[in-house]
Design a protein around this motif. Structure first.
Motif, short mmCIF file in Angstrom:
data_model
loop_
_atom_site.label_atom_id
_atom_site.label_comp_id
_atom_site.label_asym_id
_atom_site.label_seq_id
_atom_site.Cartn_x
_atom_site.Cartn_y
_atom_site.Cartn_z
N LEU A 109 0.87 -1.17 0.00
CA LEU A 109 0.00 0.00 0.00
C LEU A 109 0.91 1.22 0.00
O LEU A 109 1.36 1.70 1.05
N ALA A 110 1.20 1.71 -1.19
CA ALA A 110 2.21 2.76 -1.33
C ALA A 110 1.95 3.50 -2.63
O ALA A 110 1.12 3.08 -3.45
N PRO A 111 2.64 4.63 -2.86
CA PRO A 111 2.54 5.30 -4.15
C PRO A 111 2.85 4.33 -5.30
O PRO A 111 3.63 3.39 -5.14
N VAL A 112 2.26 4.58 -6.46
CA VAL A 112 2.29 3.59 -7.53
C VAL A 112 3.70 3.33 -8.08
O VAL A 112 3.99 2.22 -8.51
N GLU A 113 4.56 4.33 -8.10
CA GLU A 113 5.92 4.08 -8.55
C GLU A 113 6.62 3.10 -7.63
O GLU A 113 7.37 2.23 -8.06
N THR A 114 6.35 3.23 -6.33
CA THR A 114 6.90 2.28 -5.36
C THR A 114 6.30 0.90 -5.57
O THR A 114 7.00 -0.12 -5.48
N VAL A 115 5.00 0.85 -5.88
CA VAL A 115 4.35 -0.44 -6.13
C VAL A 115 5.02 -1.14 -7.30
O VAL A 115 5.40 -2.32 -7.22
N CYS A 116 5.19 -0.43 -8.42
CA CYS A 116 5.79 -1.05 -9.60
C CYS A 116 7.22 -1.51 -9.31
O CYS A 116 7.61 -2.63 -9.69
N ALA A 117 8.01 -0.64 -8.68
CA ALA A 117 9.40 -0.99 -8.40
C ALA A 117 9.48 -2.19 -7.47
O ALA A 117 10.31 -3.09 -7.67
N THR A 118 8.62 -2.24 -6.47
CA THR A 118 8.64 -3.35 -5.52
C THR A 118 8.24 -4.66 -6.17
O THR A 118 8.88 -5.70 -5.98
N VAL A 119 7.18 -4.62 -6.95
CA VAL A 119 6.71 -5.84 -7.63
C VAL A 119 7.77 -6.37 -8.59
O VAL A 119 8.09 -7.56 -8.59
N MET A 120 8.33 -5.50 -9.41
CA MET A 120 9.32 -5.95 -10.39
C MET A 120 10.56 -6.51 -9.70
O MET A 120 11.15 -7.49 -10.17
N ALA A 121 10.95 -5.91 -8.59
CA ALA A 121 12.16 -6.37 -7.89
C ALA A 121 11.92 -7.70 -7.19
O ALA A 121 12.75 -8.62 -7.26
N MET A 122 10.79 -7.84 -6.52
CA MET A 122 10.54 -9.04 -5.73
C MET A 122 10.20 -10.25 -6.59
O MET A 122 10.36 -11.39 -6.14
#
Length: 403
Positions: free
Chosen positions: A371-384
């Motif tokens: 639950l975070a700003p969307v840029e953080t969401v994308c970066a987190t998903v792609m990294a994990m």
């Protein structure tokens, strides 16, 4: 006698090395064509050399590179398979020798105007498919030998590799240009909503049929699309462009996502036969409180809501587009989109792994969405999700309703 044969063998080896040395592999295709033609003219002691490549759709040979016959290339001379000297080589896929050039044996007036007297040509074959024709000529009568034929066939083999690389390069460049024009570089600004997206190619060509799209509608609703056309490369990118444009058109006349996908299915079945497409089409209400979504064979998006565990959207997954079966009844699901919630839509390349159940990948995604700003969401998903070297294309779109 033995000494003479040995010298001939050494000369032949030198001639072969001259057209296969490693330096040629470092040239681009145009330079390679020119270099090989120069070497062929020198080795065979001929006056002209030309390459005609096959235009598959027209079934014609097109003058692509030449030495001594440059006017052929400037005029983009074409000849149909089966006609004339080059056309006969293409038709029979066998070497052809003309010891005395006459108007009844060639159809290219440039050969006659140049004064070519004798010709030798061989087909260029790659993986069993005709690529084109390579021919050489002399301005004085010449009897070409079997050794001359074998050497020219060796050059043709080298050219087949180069022409295949050329075709792949052209396809890749066209597909990249098409895909860049169709995948939005900037997403629209929607009051109360923030959005971010990622596209990662999973194929060597760098292009495929995955896409995402966001657009505002005259009604004030926001249309959201994530889709996946089967396959890779230029053909998939072309179909993707057509499907994307059609869905935008249907979105203008349909207030129901399921109805828009029903119309799109008819279009894909009729005009894109053989192309299987999955798609998510969602509509976000003008106030951002509601999302209406329909799925055509597409993975259900993840919904993260404050105070609740992440879950997939409770939407029905209807058949993909383009199956050709009896048109199914498609369904639209309406869900609340509370403040602070995040909706993550994606293509299957994000969650699929070889040798792994799909449920494992979806569970991994559920755990990854913050639950975070969307840029953080994308970066987190792609990294994990370890997507540095995906085996399939990935399109990812994150939408967050601002708190």
């Amino acid at each position: 006698m033995v000494r003479a044969e040995h010298l001939r063998d050494e000369q032949r080896l030198h001639r072969i090395e001259a057209v296969t040395d490693a330096t040629l592999s470092r040239l681009d295709v145009a330079d390679l064509f020119d270099e090989l033609l120069d070497r062929v003219r020198d080795l065979l002691q001929v006056d002209t050399a030309a390459i005609l490549l096959l235009d598959v759709r027209a079934q014609q040979l097109v003058a692509t590179a030449a030495k001594g016959l440059e006017e052929e290339v400037r005029q983009r001379f074409r000849v149909s398979i089966g006609r004339g000297f080059a056309g006969r080589i293409a038709y029979t896929r066998q070497p052809v020798i003309i010891e005395q050039v006459t108007p009844d044996k060639v159809v290219n007036p440039i050969l006659l105007d140049t004064g070519v007297r004798s010709l030798l040509g061989v087909p260029i074959i790659a993986r069993g498919d005709l690529v084109g024709v390579l021919h050489v000529g002399t301005l004085t009568p010449r009897r070409f030998t079997p050794d001359d034929v074998r050497l020219l066939e060796l050059v043709a083999d080298r050219l087949s590799l180069a022409s295949r690389a050329r075709a792949n390069t052209l396809d890749q460049a066209a597909a990249l240009a098409l895909q860049r024009s169709l995948i939005p570089t900037e997403l629209p600004e929607v009051p109360g909503i923030e959005m971010a997206a990622r596209y990662v190619p999973g194929h060597a060509s760098g292009v495929g049929g995955d896409w995402y799209d966001v657009f505002t509608l005259p009604s004030g609703w926001t249309g959201v699309v994530v889709g996946d056309v089967s396959g890779h490369g230029l053909q998939s990118a072309v179909v993707m462009g057509r499907v994307r444009s059609a869905l935008r058109a249907y979105a203008l006349v349909c207030d129901d996502p399921a109805e828009a996908l029903t119309l799109l299915d008819r279009k894909v079945v009729h005009f894109e036969a053989g192309s299987l497409t999955t798609a998510l089409y969602a509509m976000i209400s003008p106030d951002g409180t509601t999302v209406r979504v329909a799925l055509a064979g597409h993975p259900r998006p993840v919904l993260a809501v404050p105070g609740q565990p992440n879950d997939v959207l409770p939407a029905r997954v209807d058949p993909p587009l383009g199956t050709g079966r009896r048109p199914p009844e498609r369904h639209t699901t309406t869900v609340d989109f509370p403040p602070g919630a995040v909706l993550v839509s994606y293509t299957d390349g994000l969650v699929e792994r070889r040798g792994e159940l799909l449920d494992v990948g979806i569970a991994r995604l559920l755990a990854a969405v913050p639950l975070a700003p969307v840029e953080t969401v994308c970066a987190t998903v792609m990294a994990m999700l370890d997507t540095e070297h995906p085996v399939d294309d990935i399109a990812l779109l994150a939408i967050r309703r601002l708190p």
